[in-house]
Design an enzyme around this catalytic site. Structure first.
Site, PDB file in Angstrom:
ATOM      1  N   GLU A 107      -6.094 -22.213 -63.094  1.00 54.49           N
ATOM      2  CA  GLU A 107      -6.115 -20.603 -62.816  1.00 54.49           C
ATOM      3  C   GLU A 107      -5.186 -19.991 -62.737  1.00 54.49           C
ATOM      4  O   GLU A 107      -4.143 -20.519 -64.236  1.00 54.49           O
ATOM      5  CB  GLU A 107      -5.670 -21.305 -61.155  1.00 54.49           C
ATOM      6  N   HIS A 234      -1.733 -13.175 -52.183  1.00 56.67           N
ATOM      7  CA  HIS A 234      -3.135 -13.879 -53.076  1.00 56.67           C
ATOM      8  C   HIS A 234      -3.525 -12.437 -52.830  1.00 56.67           C
ATOM      9  O   HIS A 234      -4.210 -11.273 -52.176  1.00 56.67           O
ATOM     10  CB  HIS A 234      -4.066 -14.543 -52.107  1.00 56.67           C
ATOM     11  N   ARG A 280       0.764 -14.735 -59.964  1.00 58.80           N
ATOM     12  CA  ARG A 280      -0.423 -14.057 -59.072  1.00 58.80           C
ATOM     13  C   ARG A 280       0.757 -12.417 -58.421  1.00 58.80           C
ATOM     14  O   ARG A 280       0.292 -12.119 -57.718  1.00 58.80           O
ATOM     15  CB  ARG A 280       0.053 -14.872 -57.658  1.00 58.80           C
ATOM     16  N   HIS A 341      -0.309 -15.211 -47.915  1.00 55.08           N
ATOM     17  CA  HIS A 341      -0.790 -16.462 -48.482  1.00 55.08           C
ATOM     18  C   HIS A 341      -0.253 -17.488 -48.200  1.00 55.08           C
ATOM     19  O   HIS A 341      -0.251 -18.735 -47.820  1.00 55.08           O
ATOM     20  CB  HIS A 341      -1.108 -16.347 -49.688  1.00 55.08           C
ATOM     21  N   ARG A 376       5.639 -19.196 -56.636  1.00 54.21           N
ATOM     22  CA  ARG A 376       4.600 -20.124 -56.757  1.00 54.21           C
ATOM     23  C   ARG A 376       3.528 -20.280 -57.775  1.00 54.21           C
ATOM     24  O   ARG A 376       2.352 -18.959 -57.854  1.00 54.21           O
ATOM     25  CB  ARG A 376       3.808 -20.944 -55.076  1.00 54.21           C
TER      26      ARG A 376
HETATM   27  P1  FAD Z   1      -0.809 -27.305 -43.521  1.00 56.18           P
HETATM   28  O1  FAD Z   1      -1.791 -28.375 -43.917  1.00 56.18           O
HETATM   29  O2  FAD Z   1      -0.843 -25.342 -42.855  1.00 56.18           O
HETATM   30  O3  FAD Z   1      -0.053 -28.014 -42.213  1.00 56.18           O
HETATM   31  C1  FAD Z   1       0.337 -27.995 -40.916  1.00 56.18           C
HETATM   32  C2  FAD Z   1       0.616 -28.255 -39.246  1.00 56.18           C
HETATM   33  O4  FAD Z   1       1.535 -28.495 -38.700  1.00 56.18           O
HETATM   34  C3  FAD Z   1      -0.490 -28.073 -39.020  1.00 56.18           C
HETATM   35  O5  FAD Z   1      -1.347 -29.187 -38.633  1.00 56.18           O
HETATM   36  C4  FAD Z   1      -0.539 -27.393 -37.321  1.00 56.18           C
HETATM   37  O6  FAD Z   1      -0.625 -26.997 -36.756  1.00 56.18           O
HETATM   38  C5  FAD Z   1       1.332 -27.945 -37.311  1.00 56.18           C
HETATM   39  N1  FAD Z   1       1.904 -27.331 -36.458  1.00 56.18           N
HETATM   40  C6  FAD Z   1       2.354 -26.028 -36.917  1.00 56.18           C
HETATM   41  N2  FAD Z   1       3.482 -25.899 -35.884  1.00 56.18           N
HETATM   42  C7  FAD Z   1       3.237 -26.558 -35.043  1.00 56.18           C
HETATM   43  C8  FAD Z   1       4.010 -26.977 -33.931  1.00 56.18           C
HETATM   44  N3  FAD Z   1       5.337 -25.830 -33.247  1.00 56.18           N
HETATM   45  N4  FAD Z   1       4.049 -28.112 -33.332  1.00 56.18           N
HETATM   46  C9  FAD Z   1       2.941 -29.153 -33.372  1.00 56.18           C
HETATM   47  N5  FAD Z   1       2.072 -29.010 -34.788  1.00 56.18           N
HETATM   48  C10 FAD Z   1       3.141 -27.928 -34.803  1.00 56.18           C
HETATM   49  N6  FAD Z   1      -2.593 -24.504 -52.193  1.00 56.18           N
HETATM   50  C11 FAD Z   1      -2.798 -25.262 -53.464  1.00 56.18           C
HETATM   51  O7  FAD Z   1      -2.206 -26.008 -54.154  1.00 56.18           O
HETATM   52  N7  FAD Z   1      -4.537 -25.271 -53.786  1.00 56.18           N
HETATM   53  C12 FAD Z   1      -5.397 -25.075 -53.460  1.00 56.18           C
HETATM   54  O8  FAD Z   1      -6.134 -24.316 -53.868  1.00 56.18           O
HETATM   55  C13 FAD Z   1      -5.252 -23.711 -52.608  1.00 56.18           C
HETATM   56  N8  FAD Z   1      -5.532 -22.814 -51.453  1.00 56.18           N
HETATM   57  C14 FAD Z   1      -5.631 -22.451 -50.474  1.00 56.18           C
HETATM   58  C15 FAD Z   1      -6.336 -22.004 -49.771  1.00 56.18           C
HETATM   59  C16 FAD Z   1      -6.271 -20.837 -48.348  1.00 56.18           C
HETATM   60  C17 FAD Z   1      -6.689 -20.437 -47.947  1.00 56.18           C
HETATM   61  C18 FAD Z   1      -5.267 -20.920 -47.858  1.00 56.18           C
HETATM   62  C19 FAD Z   1      -4.613 -20.772 -46.683  1.00 56.18           C
HETATM   63  C20 FAD Z   1      -3.532 -22.097 -48.546  1.00 56.18           C
HETATM   64  C21 FAD Z   1      -4.012 -22.554 -50.044  1.00 56.18           C
HETATM   65  N9  FAD Z   1      -2.882 -23.265 -50.085  1.00 56.18           N
HETATM   66  C22 FAD Z   1      -3.366 -23.992 -51.913  1.00 56.18           C
HETATM   67  C23 FAD Z   1      -1.627 -23.302 -50.496  1.00 56.18           C
HETATM   68  C24 FAD Z   1      -1.415 -24.504 -48.793  1.00 56.18           C
HETATM   69  O9  FAD Z   1      -2.382 -25.156 -48.305  1.00 56.18           O
HETATM   70  C25 FAD Z   1      -0.675 -24.790 -48.633  1.00 56.18           C
HETATM   71  O10 FAD Z   1       0.409 -24.534 -48.913  1.00 56.18           O
HETATM   72  C26 FAD Z   1      -0.704 -26.402 -48.192  1.00 56.18           C
HETATM   73  O11 FAD Z   1      -2.257 -27.055 -47.585  1.00 56.18           O
HETATM   74  C27 FAD Z   1       0.502 -26.587 -46.848  1.00 56.18           C
HETATM   75  O12 FAD Z   1      -0.207 -28.256 -46.420  1.00 56.18           O
HETATM   76  P2  FAD Z   1       1.629 -28.608 -44.981  1.00 56.18           P
HETATM   77  O13 FAD Z   1       0.887 -29.806 -44.539  1.00 56.18           O
HETATM   78  O14 FAD Z   1       2.446 -27.976 -45.723  1.00 56.18           O
HETATM   79  O15 FAD Z   1       0.864 -27.549 -44.117  1.00 56.18           O
HETATM   80  C1  SIN Z   2      -6.998 -20.534 -54.915  1.00 58.08           C
HETATM   81  O1  SIN Z   2      -7.725 -21.125 -54.889  1.00 58.08           O
HETATM   82  O2  SIN Z   2      -6.390 -19.090 -55.147  1.00 58.08           O
HETATM   83  C2  SIN Z   2      -6.138 -21.229 -54.585  1.00 58.08           C
HETATM   84  C3  SIN Z   2      -4.191 -21.947 -54.798  1.00 58.08           C
HETATM   85  C4  SIN Z   2      -3.311 -21.809 -54.239  1.00 58.08           C
HETATM   86  O3  SIN Z   2      -2.819 -21.306 -53.589  1.00 58.08           O
HETATM   87  O4  SIN Z   2      -2.831 -22.261 -55.100  1.00 58.08           O
END
Ligand code: FAD
Ligand code: SIN
Length: 520
Positions: A107, A234, A280, A341, A376
């Protein structure tokens, strides 16, 4: 232990903590509705030392971060990546393989192939496997549709926290969304794993749960918040209104897809010699520039010169999504535009995920750990979530047994509130805020736009605070209030940074940190 959030950060913390403690996971929606579930590209890690090295992954992360990364934090995360990825394999996550090895994608900003992935739906696979384990674990209680509203601190014991040398966290008040009542969760250790803030913008790759609740709660409780100006856009989301900013993974460009403008010109090399695989922020700004200069609504991803069968094997979900709108990714140009993103900033934490409030941890996207600096590197987010969940669990468990519960916290007071009929204001204000942030605090900023955004944010803040104090609570109102705080924190941080750096690009200031494009 109390964990708020059920994405990769929250669930991996829960599974490790539950080996030695009782754990509650609160999540405001159903367990799997997270940013994690939507992750496509994969998880970065040096898995093939014959062709890659830890030093290269560190260097790529630092270059993307534009001089603002914490090198020590980056190095610890990068060296631990292979062990953390192997743990996911051991849990049963089915990553894509090439023979008996993990298939490694590429990537933007990565000098080598090092993205471990499950086709083009990595997050879905990881979240499914971890969620199943969490639901079946005897030491873990899951509370779905519980919305964490406020962190419990000395403030709730009637003390003025701003005069205290140290603030302590005792748990949270949470709205039981199905019953409409506020419940008190007391805990020795509280972990915010509440994810990102994409919903503060009109166009985002994030699901609607990404409203920055953890950061807003921590800010209200007087925790230290940092680097909020660094919002990542993104470069490539499907520019079809019904597709709702569906992400077209960067891995497609890593695979050889080319960005073209409406005249068919492959423009990326005009901006950066790394072309499609520049970091990015550079690609998103280049697209923004093309759209503004040419008055176009989209640029195009062209994957038509790639081998069709291999393309479809690697990107089955993207092919399916595009087909819904009559696009054949093996032949047609895919119309794309940037969308909000990822947030690099958040609750400032140390190397163990500890916030500035005692017994409160921040892990995953909600935290600012220093590993991303001003931008990032792709696929370092899931890795960061795994790494900080791991380091925070070890730290939290070490001090766990000798701690006492604080039990004097009063119940939530509902006096003087009533069920207001003006709920339309909530949805209208959310849309208004999102549009203000998109128009004035987006990919390209200026002092004038930021000032304008702050004036509008202040108006919305005053309106919503008044509404909040006299109205019975709903998740929509709580989210709106949090989004308004997040907007404030982004605008303030953007105004305070008198330079352009990484993701924060202000036309009124010089670029700092990385050499300008013409120097590369
Ligand atoms: P999340 O997975 O967002 O989980 C947050 C949790 O907190 C959820 O369960 C939510 O309901 C809960 N929550 C929030 N507020 C409250 C509240 N007030 N009370 C109770 N619960 C609450 N990153 C990569 O490294 N590689 C990738 O390929 C990649 N692709 C991506 C593609 C997309 C479309 C997106 C949107 C993001 C992508 N990212 C990628 C970024 C990555 O997915 C996220 O940064 C990462 O998953 C965040 O994980 P997390 O556990 O911190 O939060
Ligand atoms: C993507 O698959 O392009 C998202 C990857 C990322 O957010 O790190």
């Amino acid at each position: 232990m109390l964990i708020i959030g059920s994405g990769l950060a929250g669930l991996s913390f829960a599974l490790k903590a539950a080996q030695s403690a009782r754990v509650a996971v609160i999540t405001k929606n159903e367990l799997k509705e997270t940013n994690t579930w939507y992750a496509q590209g994969g998880i970065a890690g040096v898995m093939d030392l014959n062709h890659d090295s830890f030093e290269k992954h560190i260097q790529d992360t630092l270059v993307a971060g534009a001089g603002l990364c914490d090198t020590n934090a980056v190095s610890k995360m990068v060296y631990k990546a292979p062990k953390l990825i192997q743990e996911l394999v051991d849990y049963g996550v089915g990553f894509t393989r090439k023979g008996d090895q993990l298939d490694l994608g590429k990537e933007g900003g990565h000098s080598e192939n090092r993205i471990v992935h499950a086709a083009d739906a990595t997050g879905r696979e990881v979240e499914n496997v971890l969620a199943k384990r969490v639901k079946n674990h005897p030491n873990i209680d899951v509370f779905e549709y519980f919305f964490a509203m406020e962190l419990l601190t000395e403030h709730h014991l009637g003390k003025k926290v701003k005069y205290l040398p140290e603030i302590h966290c005792f748990g949270v008040y949470a709205l039981n969304c199905k019953e409409g009542i506020v419940e008190t969760f007391l805990a020795k250790k509280t972990v915010l794993a509440t994810g990102g803030i994409g919903e503060v913008y009109a166009h985002t790759t994030n699901p609607s749960i990404a409203t920055g609740d953890g950061i807003a709660m921590a800010y209200r409780a007087k925790a230290y918040i940092q680097h909020m100006e660094f919002v990542q856009f993104h470069p490539t989301t499907l520019q079809i209104p019904e597709a709702d900013s569906y992400l077209i993974t960067e891995a497609l460009r890593g695979f050889g897809a080319i960005l073209r403008n409406s005249s068919g010109h492959a423009f990326m090399k005009d901006y950066d010699k790394r072309g499609e695989l520049a970091p990015r922020d550079i690609v998103a700004r280049a697209i923004d520039d093309q759209l503004k200069k040419r008055g176009d609504k989209a640029v195009f991803l062209d994957a038509s010169s790639l081998e069709s069968s291999v393309l479809l094997e690697h990107f089955p979900n993207i092919a399916k999504e595009c087909a819904k709108y009559g696009l054949d990714i093996t032949k047609d140009y895919i119309p794309v535009v940037p969308a909000a993103h990822y947030l690099c900033g958040g609750i400032r934490v140390d190397e163990f995920g500890q916030s500035s409030i005692k017994h409160l941890y921040g892990i995953g996207e909600t935290a600012c750990t220093g590993v991303h600096g001003a931008n990032r590197l792709a696929s370092n987010s899931l890795l960061e979530a795994l790494h900080y969940a791991d380091t925070a669990v070890s730290h939290a468990l070490k001090q766990f047994d000798n701690l006492d519960f604080e039990t004097r916290i009063p119940d939530w007071n509902v006096e003087g509130t009533f069920n207001n009929k003006e709920w339309i204001l909530v949805s209208h204000n959310r849309e208004e805020l999102q549009q203000v942030m998109w128009d004035y605090v987006g990919i390209v900023r200026s002092d004038m736009r930021l000032e304008r955004a702050l004036r509008r944010q202040t108006l919305l803040y005053n309106e919503v605070e008044e509404f909040y104090h006299r109205t019975s609570l709903t998740p929509e109102l709580l989210e709106l209030r949090n989004l308004i705080s997040i907007a404030y924190l982004i605008i303030q941080a953007a105004m305070a940074r008198k330079e352009s750096c990484g993701l924060h690009y202000n036309v009124d200031y010089e670029t700092y940190g990385r050499p300008s494009l013409s120097d590369i």
